[in-house]
Design an enzyme around this catalytic site. Structure first.
Site, PDB file in Angstrom:
ATOM      1  N   TYR A   1       0.767  -1.114  -0.067  1.00  0.00           N
ATOM      2  CA  TYR A   1      -0.038   0.246  -0.087  1.00  0.00           C
ATOM      3  C   TYR A   1       0.796   1.112  -0.213  1.00  0.00           C
ATOM      4  CZ  TYR A   1      -3.622   3.143   1.349  1.00  0.00           C
ATOM      5  OH  TYR A   1      -4.567   4.318   1.394  1.00  0.00           O
TER       6      TYR A   1
ATOM      7  N   HIS B   1       1.232   4.165  -2.939  1.00  0.00           N
ATOM      8  CA  HIS B   1       1.073   5.644  -2.708  1.00  0.00           C
ATOM      9  C   HIS B   1       2.107   6.458  -2.912  1.00  0.00           C
ATOM     10  CE1 HIS B   1      -3.101   4.294  -1.496  1.00  0.00           C
ATOM     11  NE2 HIS B   1      -3.328   5.357  -1.676  1.00  0.00           N
TER      12      HIS B   1
ATOM     13  N   TYR C   1      -4.331  16.152   2.366  1.00  0.00           N
ATOM     14  CA  TYR C   1      -4.952  14.690   2.449  1.00  0.00           C
ATOM     15  C   TYR C   1      -3.571  13.884   3.096  1.00  0.00           C
ATOM     16  CZ  TYR C   1      -7.082  10.437   0.590  1.00  0.00           C
ATOM     17  OH  TYR C   1      -7.764   9.396   0.420  1.00  0.00           O
TER      18      TYR C   1
END
Length: 106
Positions: free
Chosen positions: A20, A24, A43
């Site tokens: 993950y 990203h 974010y």
């Protein structure tokens, strides 16, 4: 009206934290543009390593169109790529549970 704060949780499949993070770290520029153009900024996503729960936090500009991201082909392509490592809905969107703000300190 000022900025809007938004938080939600998602869940990784066991053993997928490194993957993950790797995906990203290489986020597509066109995906970042879609997110930014929809009014999302500042974010962050955090991982609870004990539960594999991801905690996401965003700030949104007034009049944002963040809810419309789901219609963008770049976002859908990202969802499809991420579906093998996260809990997802039938359309491959991540299962995302909104969180209620209980406290904020300026």
């Amino acid at each position: 009206m000022g900025e809007i704060q938004c938080a939600f949780k998602m869940k990784l499949k066991p053993g997928m934290a490194e993957e993950y993070k790797r995906r990203h770290d290489a986020i597509w520029p066109e995906l970042k543009k879609v997110i930014s153009d929809s009014g999302v900024y500042d974010y962050s996503i955090f991982l609870d390593e004990e539960t594999n729960i991801l905690f996401a936090y965003q700030k949104l500009k007034p009049g944002n169109k963040a809810d419309e991201q789901k219609n963008d082909p770049v976002v859908r392509k990202w969802w499809d790529m991420m579906a093998d490592i996260m809990d997802v809905n039938p359309d491959n969107s991540p299962v995302s549970i909104p969180l209620k703000q209980m406290f904020h300190m300026d």
